[in-house]
Write an enzyme that holds these catalytic residues in place. Structure first.
Site, PDB file in Angstrom:
ATOM      1  N   GLY A 431      10.884 -10.357 -11.373  1.00 56.76           N
ATOM      2  CA  GLY A 431       9.624  -9.419 -11.441  1.00 56.76           C
ATOM      3  C   GLY A 431       9.984  -8.064 -10.953  1.00 56.76           C
ATOM      4  O   GLY A 431      10.985  -8.034 -10.146  1.00 56.76           O
ATOM      5  N   GLY A 434       6.120  -1.791  -8.272  1.00 55.12           N
ATOM      6  CA  GLY A 434       6.160  -0.848  -7.165  1.00 55.12           C
ATOM      7  C   GLY A 434       6.550  -1.416  -5.829  1.00 55.12           C
ATOM      8  O   GLY A 434       6.905  -0.677  -5.049  1.00 55.12           O
ATOM      9  N   GLY A 436       9.103  -3.285  -5.534  1.00 48.38           N
ATOM     10  CA  GLY A 436      10.563  -3.637  -5.640  1.00 48.38           C
ATOM     11  C   GLY A 436      10.846  -4.809  -6.695  1.00 48.38           C
ATOM     12  O   GLY A 436      10.214  -5.339  -7.427  1.00 48.38           O
ATOM     13  N   VAL A 438      12.792  -8.458  -7.825  1.00 48.95           N
ATOM     14  CA  VAL A 438      12.708  -9.571  -6.998  1.00 48.95           C
ATOM     15  C   VAL A 438      14.021 -10.530  -7.876  1.00 48.95           C
ATOM     16  O   VAL A 438      13.567 -10.659  -9.311  1.00 48.95           O
ATOM     17  CB  VAL A 438      11.449 -10.303  -6.886  1.00 48.95           C
ATOM     18  CG1 VAL A 438      11.757 -11.704  -6.243  1.00 48.95           C
ATOM     19  CG2 VAL A 438      10.510  -9.496  -6.172  1.00 48.95           C
ATOM     20  N   ASP A 551      -3.799  -7.347   0.161  1.00 54.16           N
ATOM     21  CA  ASP A 551      -3.690  -7.357  -1.559  1.00 54.16           C
ATOM     22  C   ASP A 551      -3.795  -8.903  -1.988  1.00 54.16           C
ATOM     23  O   ASP A 551      -2.944  -9.435  -2.690  1.00 54.16           O
ATOM     24  CB  ASP A 551      -2.338  -6.499  -1.984  1.00 54.16           C
ATOM     25  CG  ASP A 551      -2.480  -6.460  -3.374  1.00 54.16           C
ATOM     26  OD1 ASP A 551      -3.560  -6.527  -4.058  1.00 54.16           O
ATOM     27  OD2 ASP A 551      -1.278  -6.540  -4.054  1.00 54.16           O
TER      28      ASP A 551
END
Length: 721
Positions: A431, A434, A436, A438, A551
């Site tokens: 994926g 914002g 980073g 992976v 989050d």
């Protein structure tokens, strides 16, 4: 011919008469009691109808097989109605629910209303009602919910409330009730789960008998009154899941330390100038301080008294000397280290290629950082954490590394491999966001890991980066993704964590076709809820830095093959800010399925608490509690709170919290709110309702009223155990 003539004469002189039922006549008095501005709410209330059962806001039911349907519900909430409540409403003998909240009704509540003995729910909050609360209210033998908050009711709270033996929710907040809180009703209210007497003019002491409300849940709210005296120790006998709100009173003395008091935070007692003791910062003096062990601050006070012999000047001198000594030792270590490095056979990493190759191929191999890997001999162990931090200061004033140098640091001692092994293994993009890119990387021993590439900046902030990563690495819990190692170089920052193989909760709930995974039975969902709550409670209460995630949402709750949840992505925003990138929502740490920015970042994050949407506010633990509550509602309803262009309204509810609360207010059937795939599990109905109540307490609009995650976790553990 004479017969036909007679028939027409009969029709001409004898018109059939349609008479409105008695329930309809009683309802028409409500229509006539409302000013003309609210006429639209009654547009289909026609006195020529035989029954009111098709009128707007009216619900009916068959009481028995041999009678016509009778009115059982009146629901005209938030219709802008201005007028008074007619006494004829008491003639609706089969009325169960009266829901007229958020209007502008004025005057008193008619005593005759309590003749409608089938009433079990009265919602009149948010009006302009005045007068007193009649003791006759408990003439209603089935009364369960009484919400009269946000009115102008006055007088005393009647002692006869104890006769409302079925009462579950008593909400009288934001009125003008005065006098003492009566002591007698509370031991009789064996079913009471919510008591809110806040924002009134109540005075006197808190009755000891309130501690006998054994069924109480959520928040005991007595805030914003004029209550005085000591907090009774009997409140400690309330269930440990109960949160107190005693703010803004005149309470005094030491806060008891027994039972459920141990679960309360300082906000529960704020703005009581004469209160002292844990969890407030104000310590008690006098007799309370002389009893050893009574106050958690007593030992600290004794230590402070023992230090009175040292003058302030001497203490400052000792502190300065200590700091100078530590600094000198650090300089010596740094000098020796860099001297040794200058004399060693190091290599130049000028011919490096970046992690992930050119970036054009999303299933590319991991390429070496340097063609010559002599720069980094291997993996540092956890034993050298302190040494690593000290070395970070040698590359410049800001603590950065030299040109091209890299450090691969293992946080977990039991997890070791060579850098060359990591860099040459096959990698696949999981994926991008914002936070980073992976990759999934399978090491030579067959163990998969997740590698997050954070970015290229922040070369002058190595010490800060290393300290943050080490703090994250010390978080070890079965429901939190484990960080195993990190790599730092001037142009690469990597985090290596466990790879979680079963995707995330978002994909399990929605899948690729919008349908939940067939494996998400109720028992599995409850397991996911409990595990996530345990992980969050650990982050809040037991982690080294009392982390705030900030989050929480289904895409950050990963699932292993047994559907055990693991929380990911905590602490990443701070690391991203150090590396100089702009964090955004989304992302993985150890996730298993694609989560591409192109489609997902268009969504509005409706998992965030209302106060979290105000620019510039710092995250708090109560943000996480709210977000977790929304996740619970999604597990229960199968509906997503996200909104996006072209979203399917069948599975998405932009304001999921309000939708569920409205359903409970209107006493909608559970089948209308719960995920249809759970309807077959009839045995779980009580558990589903219990989780709904936990979720609603988490999503309270006022963050001070929301429970702590520790309390939420304890409540969930009791469900189905």
């Amino acid at each position: 011919m004479p017969v036909t003539l007679f028939f027409f004469i009969f029709l001409f002189f004898f018109h059939p008469v349609v008479s409105l039922s008695s329930d309809g006549l009683a309802l028409l008095t409500l229509k006539s009691a409302v000013d003309g501005d609210g006429a639209t709410a009654f547009s289909d209330w026609n006195e020529n109808d035989p029954t009111p059962c098709h009128w707007s806001g009216i619900s009916c039911a068959n009481i028995s097989d041999d009678t016509d349907p009778r009115v059982v519900g009146v629901g005209l909430a938030a219709k802008g109605l201005r007028g008074y409540l007619p006494s004829e409403l008491g003639n609706l003998v089969y009325l169960r629910r009266l829901n007229l909240h958020t209007n502008a009704f004025h005057g008193s509540i008619p005593v005759q209303l309590f003749n409608a003995t089938s009433l079990h729910s009265i919602f009149l909050h948010g009006n302009n009602l005045s007068g007193s609360l009649s003791p006759s209210v408990c003439n209603l033998p089935r009364l369960q919910n009484l919400d009269l908050s946000d009115n102008s009711l006055a007088g005393t709270i009647p002692e006869s409330l104890g006769d409302c033996s079925q009462l579950q929710r008593l909400i009288l907040a934001h009125n003008k009730f005065s006098g003492d809180i009566p002591p007698t009703p509370w031991p009789k209210l064996k079913n009471l789960v919510q008591l809110d007497l806040s924002a009134n003019l109540l005075q006197g002491s808190i009755p000891d008998q309130i501690g006998e409300l054994n069924s109480l849940a959520g928040t005991l709210n007595l805030s914003f009154n004029h209550l005085s005296g000591k907090i009774p120790k009997s409140l400690g006998k309330l269930p440990v899941t109960v949160s107190f709100d005693l703010r803004n009173n005149d309470l005094s003395g030491e806060i008891p330390q027994t039972g459920s008091f141990s679960n309360q935070g300082p906000t529960a007692f704020l703005n009581n100038a004469k209160l002292c003791g844990f969890p407030l910062q104000k310590t008690c003096t006098g007799s309370a301080q002389s009893e050893p062990g009574k106050n958690p601050g007593s030992a600290r006070q004794r230590v402070n008294r023992s230090k009175k012999g040292l003058s302030p000047g001497l203490i400052i001198l000792i502190s300065v000397a200590d700091a100078a000594g530590v600094a000198l030792i650090g300089l010596v270590i740094v000098y020796v280290y860099w001297k040794k490095k200058d004399n060693s056979n190091g290599c130049s990493c000028s011919r490096k290629r970046k992690f992930g190759g050119s970036g054009n191929n999303e299933r590319s191999n991991l390429c070496c950082f340097c063609w010559s890997l002599g720069c980094v001999k291997g993996f540092k162990s956890d034993d050298s954490d302190m040494e690593e931090s000290e070395k970070g200061g040698g590359g410049g004033e800001g603590g950065g590394r030299g040109e091209g140098e890299g450090e691969l640091v293992a946080i977990d001692k039991g997890f070791s491999f060579e850098l060359d092994e990591l860099l040459r293994a096959s990698a696949y993009v999981l994926g991008k966001s914002g936070l980073g890119i992976v990759y999934k990387v399978v090491l030579g021993n067959g163990v998969p890991v997740a590698v997050r590439r954070l970015g290229e900046g922040g070369e002058q902030r190595y010490k800060e980066f290393a300290a943050e990563v080490q703090a994250i690495g010390k978080v070890k819990h079965p429901n939190i993704v484990k960080l195993r190692a990190y790599y730092w170089a001037q142009d690469e920052k990597l985090l290596i964590s466990d790879f979680i193989s079963n995707g995330n909760l978002a994909n399990a709930l929605r899948g690729r076709n919008g349908q939940p995974s067939p494996n998400l039975s109720w028992s599995t969902r409850l397991k996911i809820a409990k595990g996530t709550a345990r992980g969050l409670a650990y982050l809040h209460e037991c982690s080294p830095r009392k982390f705030v995630h900030g989050d929480i949402k289904p895409s950050n709750i990963l699932l292993d093959t047994n559907f055990q949840p693991l929380i990911s992505d905590f602490g990443l925003n701070r690391l991203i800010s150090i590396t100089g990138n702009n964090p955004s929502t989304g992302g993985f740490m150890g996730g298993a399925l694609p989560y591409f920015k192109s489609s997902q970042t268009e969504r509005i994050n409706n998992y965030k608490a209302p106060e979290a949407k105000v620019p510039g506010c710092r995250p708090t633990q109560k943000w996480d509690v709210y977000s977790f509550g929304v996740v619970l509602l999604e597990l229960l309803t199968g509906k997503s709170p996200d909104s996006s262009p072209g979203a399917s309204t069948s599975v998405e509810v932009p304001d999921l919290v309000r939708w569920v609360k409205k359903g409970f207010e209107q006493e909608s059937p559970l089948s209308e709110m719960v995920d249809p795939s759970l309807l077959q599990e009839i045995h779980a109905k009580k558990e589903v309702l219990a989780v709904f109540h936990v979720a609603l307490s988490c999503t309270e609009g006022d963050p001070e009223v929301r429970p702590r995650m520790k309390t939420v976790s304890e409540n969930l553990e009791k469900i189905g155990s």
